[in-house]
Structures are given as structure tokens and as C-alpha cells.
Design a protein around this motif. Structure first.
Motif, short mmCIF file in Angstrom:
data_model
loop_
_atom_site.label_atom_id
_atom_site.label_comp_id
_atom_site.label_asym_id
_atom_site.label_seq_id
_atom_site.Cartn_x
_atom_site.Cartn_y
_atom_site.Cartn_z
N GLY A 137 4.97 4.10 -3.26
CA GLY A 137 6.10 3.20 -3.31
C GLY A 137 5.73 1.79 -2.86
O GLY A 137 4.94 1.60 -1.94
N LYS A 138 6.32 0.81 -3.52
CA LYS A 138 6.00 -0.60 -3.26
C LYS A 138 6.39 -1.02 -1.85
O LYS A 138 5.65 -1.76 -1.19
N ASP A 139 7.54 -0.55 -1.37
CA ASP A 139 7.99 -0.94 -0.03
C ASP A 139 7.00 -0.51 1.05
O ASP A 139 6.67 -1.27 1.96
N PHE A 140 6.54 0.74 0.95
CA PHE A 140 5.60 1.23 1.95
C PHE A 140 4.31 0.42 1.94
O PHE A 140 3.81 0.02 3.01
N ILE A 141 3.74 0.18 0.77
CA ILE A 141 2.48 -0.56 0.69
C ILE A 141 2.63 -1.94 1.32
O ILE A 141 1.79 -2.38 2.11
N GLY A 142 3.72 -2.65 1.00
CA GLY A 142 3.93 -3.98 1.55
C GLY A 142 4.10 -4.00 3.05
O GLY A 142 3.50 -4.82 3.76
N ILE A 143 4.91 -3.07 3.57
CA ILE A 143 5.16 -3.02 5.01
C ILE A 143 3.90 -2.60 5.77
O ILE A 143 3.53 -3.21 6.78
N TYR A 144 3.23 -1.56 5.27
CA TYR A 144 2.04 -1.06 5.96
C TYR A 144 0.95 -2.13 6.00
O TYR A 144 0.33 -2.38 7.04
N ALA A 145 0.70 -2.78 4.87
CA ALA A 145 -0.33 -3.82 4.82
C ALA A 145 0.03 -4.98 5.75
O ALA A 145 -0.85 -5.53 6.44
N GLY A 146 1.30 -5.36 5.80
CA GLY A 146 1.71 -6.45 6.67
C GLY A 146 1.51 -6.14 8.13
O GLY A 146 1.04 -6.99 8.91
N VAL A 147 1.85 -4.92 8.53
CA VAL A 147 1.66 -4.51 9.93
C VAL A 147 0.17 -4.48 10.28
O VAL A 147 -0.24 -4.95 11.35
N LYS A 148 -0.65 -3.95 9.39
CA LYS A 148 -2.09 -3.85 9.68
C LYS A 148 -2.75 -5.22 9.76
O LYS A 148 -3.63 -5.46 10.59
N ARG A 149 -2.32 -6.13 8.92
CA ARG A 149 -2.85 -7.50 9.01
C ARG A 149 -2.42 -8.15 10.33
O ARG A 149 -3.19 -8.88 10.96
N GLY A 150 -1.21 -7.87 10.76
CA GLY A 150 -0.75 -8.38 12.05
C GLY A 150 -1.57 -7.83 13.20
O GLY A 150 -1.90 -8.57 14.15
N GLU A 151 -1.94 -6.56 13.12
CA GLU A 151 -2.77 -5.97 14.18
C GLU A 151 -4.15 -6.60 14.20
O GLU A 151 -4.73 -6.85 15.28
N PHE A 152 -4.70 -6.88 13.02
CA PHE A 152 -6.01 -7.51 12.96
C PHE A 152 -5.97 -8.90 13.58
O PHE A 152 -6.88 -9.29 14.32
N GLU A 153 -4.93 -9.67 13.31
CA GLU A 153 -4.83 -11.02 13.87
C GLU A 153 -4.69 -10.96 15.39
O GLU A 153 -5.23 -11.82 16.11
#
Length: 478
Positions: free
Chosen positions: A444-460
Motif C-alpha cells: 500500500g502507498k500509505d505504508f511505504i510513504g509513512i515508513y520511509a519518512g520515519v526511517k529517514r527521520g531516524e537517520f537524520e
């Protein structure tokens, strides 16, 4: 003088432990709300924890008196809990990562089949895992349990059901209240810290036999089934194997086991950690996943033909693992630390190969009878959310069947001699996940967008921390 009379038995204090009716003696799960009320009353339960996994697999939820729980109370959580990082921060919005404008409520729906006691609490307490729905009662697609249910539905549409058996590794470490100091193993009953090289050592397990007894005791009280327990290669590194079964039920068990093991360790004054790589130069911790698929109508293994030979679906499943697991690695290795485990010479596959009974390959086919034919995914780390790790692994295999992906030839020798065939870091893994068009179809598109956003936030957030390596080698040299 008259003989002294024996005191009446009634004068001796008698335990007032509640008597549980035979029909409600199951340690885990009830069929309906009427049975739930009876189950809780029979055990004298005072409070209940309504919990659900967030994206990291951390239990979130609410605690309440039992009387409120059984009175049809509406339970809700803010949608923002699925958009914060492991450190509790909220990433900036992007085109694909958005917050709900009103931070509206999501409803908790208790799955009564997961009802069990909380054995480490001093007051009688129960717990139940909840699903997440919106205000209209529809499943919220990006929550971990629902992501796995979505994958299960894709199998069900073909008349199939996956069967899985996770193996969870974890490390025991001495208490450490300063994150700037490295972790080290705790002292066992011998009074000495256990060192590495203790793979399958019974003596290594016996160093922590009282803790292990508590793990078994807590698990039994919750209706959690441990198949075997071993000592792994790392210092004070253990592995618990669970019996094979339904992916949702097994993800629930891993979710509860992590909590159980941590609580048992704290009782003994040490930490249990599921970090993928808690100690430098020591093996990391994995969550290996054994997978097969059965026909719902016949119960037969889809990976095996009627004559006992491997089926086309078996090979396509492996082909799908090779093709899609590297692109879903962000769900199997979800943190910066995860990629410290996926390194050469660390008892971990760093390839995309498969082989028969070959532990150097990412995808191992164990020796088994035809009806038990299965594929072991050896890439996931123990820090992964079990719902998302199972979803990613099973979806990859299913995509291989759907697209008839042909695998490479099986690897006969060591598969770890060449270059690393996987993403080497979290950002690369996230990009691969976002760039795979088939993933929107299955996750699902919603999951991919939310998960990727959270993981990028953790990396930063990670990039804001200056490491000892940088101070050691850059401070005076550059």
C-alpha cells in the motif's frame, strides 16, 4: 485431665485464589466478550493493558480497570504515534510522508484471542493485543498488524496460507545507564562474565538458569510456546525458537516474547537487548524466518509436488526472495545499527544467494521431509518489527510466484566470499523500497510513504550524534 482437641481445619488460613472454571482455563485467548468477562473475573484481574505495536514494534496503548474494559468502552490513540521515530521525534513532511491534518483518533479493537495475564506484575493484570481501525471501523492500512494481514489476504485469495517459524536471537548485557560507554556481558552464576565461542553450550545456558526459568515460567503463564532454547556464538547471546504456525499468531508471540524476555532480565538486574549489533567485534542478533505455504483446502505443502519433488512455486518463491528481499531490507534491517550486523566475517549472510542446508546463504533450504519443505530467510535482524519482517519476507516470495521469477542456481560452497550483494546502509535500503513499484501493490502507498519518512527521520537524528570513532581519528589528524 481431658485430652487436647485437634484444632479445626477451618482455623488454618486458606488461600483464596480464585477457582477457574474448566472452560476458561486456557492461558491465552477467549472467543467473545462474555467469555472475556468470565475469564478476567475468574482470575481476579484488576487492570488490563490494551496494547498494539507501533512501526518499531514498541507496545503502545492504554491501561484501565477491568470493569471499564468490559463495559464496551471506546479506546483510541492519536494517529501521530505511527509517525514518530524510535527516539520520539516527528520528521518533517515530504511529498509522500504526511501527517493527518487533525491528528485524529484511531480506535483500538481488542483481539480477544490474544488475552493473557501479565505474569511479572504484582497486582493481577491482563493484556490484550489490539487492531487499529479508523472512526468508520475500517482497518488502518499502514499499521504493522494490518500490513501483515494484507499480505495474508493476498495468499488467501489464491487459496493458500503461509506457515512460519521465527528464531529470535538476543543478548544479555550488564546494566548500563550511560550510552557513551560500550555494553558488556553480565556475570553469570559463576561470578564471571561469559565470553564468546559458546555456541550450543549447555554450560553457557546454565550460567543464567534462574533467568531462563523465569522466561519459561512467564511464557507458560501467557500461553506462549517455546520450541527450543540455545546459547549462540556471541557472549551471553541466546536464541529462542518458536513452533511453526500462523504468521499473525507468530508475530504476536514474538511481540510478546520480546517484552517477556526484557522483563525477566530486569528481574535479575540485567538487560536483554534485541539490538542487531550491541557489542563491537561480536556476532549480531538475527530473527531467522522459516517459511512454507499450504493449500487451505487440502492442507498440503504448495512447495512440494505429489511425487515429493520440489514444485515450480517453490523455486519461484526463492526467486522472489532473491529479487525482492534486497528491496524490502529496510523492513528486515530497520536501523542504522542493523547494517553493522550485515558485515563480512560476522556469521551473517551478506549476499542474495540460496542453497540447500547452506548457512552462508541468505536463503537456506533446510533438510526436511517433502511435506515440511521450507525456505529460511536468514537476513532479518532481531531488532525488526516482527509483523513487518514477516510481511516483507512473505510478500517477496509471493511476488516471485506471481511474476514467476526464476532463481539462480543453488550455491554449493560459501556464499560470503565475494562482494556484499545487499544495501550497505539504511538510506540506500529506503530508496530501494520506495523505487520498487510492486511494493505499492502489496504493502500500500500509505505504508511505504509513512515508513520511509520515519526511517529517514531516524537517520537524520543519528547523524546529529558524534561517534567515538570520529573523536579518536579526526580530532587531531585532519
Amino acid at each position: 485431665m481431658p485430652a487436647r482437641k485437634t484444632p479445626l481445619k477451618a482455623s488454618i488460613p486458606v488461600s483464596k485464589a480464585p477457582i477457574v472454571p474448566p472452560g476458561l482455563r486456557s492461558a491465552r485467548g477467549v472467543a467473545n466478550w462474555k467469555e472475556a468477562a468470565q475469564w478476567l473475573r475468574a482470575r481476579g484481574i484488576e487492570d488490563i493493558e490494551c496494547i498494539t505495536p507501533d512501526l518499531a514494534g514498541v507496545p503502545r496503548g492504554k491501561m484501565m480497570p477491568t470493569s471499564k474494559f468490559t463495559s464496551n468502552t471506546s479506546l483510541a490513540l492519536p494517529s501521530a504515534i505511527y509517525r514518530h521515530t524510535i527516539s520520539g521525534e516527528y520528521p518533517e513532511e515530504t511529498e509522500s510522508f504526511r501527517y493527518e491534518p487533525r491528528d485524529n483518533d484511531l480506535k483500538l479493537v481488542p483481539d480477544l484471542s490474544t488475552l493473557s495475564v501479565v505474569p511479572w506484575e504484582t497486582d493481577p493484570t491482563a493484556q490484550v493485543i489490539c487492531d487499529i481501525v479508523n472512526s468508520e471501523g475500517q482497518e488502518v492500512s499502514y499499521t504493522p498488524r494490518n500490513v501483515l494481514k494484507r499480505i495474508m489476504g493476498l495468499y488467501r485469495d489464491r487459496g493458500w496460507k503461509p506457515v512460519v517459524a521465527p528464531e529470535i536471537e538476543f543478548s544479555l548485557v550488564a546494566k548500563n545507564d550511560d550510552p557513551d560507554y560500550p555494553l558488556h556481558p553480565p556475570k553469570g552464576r559463576s561470578g564471571r562474565s561469559i565470553l564468546g565461542g559458546q555456541g550450543y553450550s549447555i554450560a553457557g545456558i546454565n550460567e543464567f538458569d534462574e533467568l531462563i526459568d523465569d522466561i519459561y515460567h512467564f511464557s507458560e503463564k501467557q500461553g506462549l510456546e517455546i520450541d527450543t532454547l540455545i546459547h549462540e556464538e556471541g557472549p551471553a547471546q541466546l536464541e529462542i525458537n518458536l513452533r511453526h504456525g500462523d504468521p499473525i499468531e507468530l508475530a504476536d508471540q514474538v511481540f510478546m516474547f520480546k517484552r517477556t524476555i526484557r522483563e525477566a532480565a530486569l528481574k535479575h538486574g540485567i538487560y536483554a537487548t534485541f539490538m542487531a549489533k550491541p557489542m563491537q567485534s561480536q556476532p549480531g542478533s538475527a530473527m531467522h524466518i522459516h517459511q512454507s505455504v499450504v493449500n487451505i483446502e487440502t492442507g498440503k505443502n504448495v512447495f512440494t509436488n505429489s511425487d515429493g519433488s520440489p514444485s515450480p512455486e517453490f523455486f519461484h518463491f526463492i526467486g522472489g526472495m532473491q529479487r525482492f528481499v534486497p528491496n524490502s531490507l529496510a523492513m528486515l534491517a530497520p536501523y542504522v545499527n542493523s547494517y553493522r550486523r550485515l558485515a563480512p566475517n560476522m556469521s551473517c549472510p551478506v549476499n542474495n544467494a540460496w542453497g540447500y542446508d547452506n548457512r552462508t546463504t541468505a536463503f537456506r533450504v533446510p533438510v526436511s521431509d517433502p511435506q515440511a519443505r521450507r525456505v529460511e530467510n536468514r537476513l532479518p535482524s532481531s531488532d525488526a518489527n516482527p509483523y513487518l519482517a514477516l510481511a516483507a519476507s512473505l510478500a517477496s516470495g509471493l511476488l516471485g510466484i506471481m511474476k514467476q521469477v526464476v532463481p539462480t542456481a543453488p550455491t554449493e560452497d560459501s556464499a560470503n566470499e565475494g562482494s556484499i550483494d545487499l544495501p550497505r546502509g539504511l538510506l540506500e535500503a529506503i530508496a530501494l523500497m520506495e523505487d520498487e513499484p510492486a511494493f505499492e501493490e502489496v504493502f500500500g502507498k500509505d505504508f511505504i510513504g509513512i515508513y520511509a519518512g520515519v526511517k529517514r527521520g531516524e537517520f537524520e537524528t543519528f547523524m546529529q550524534v558524534i561517534s567515538p570513532w570520529e573523536r579518536e581519528f579526526l580530532l587531531l589528524n585532519v
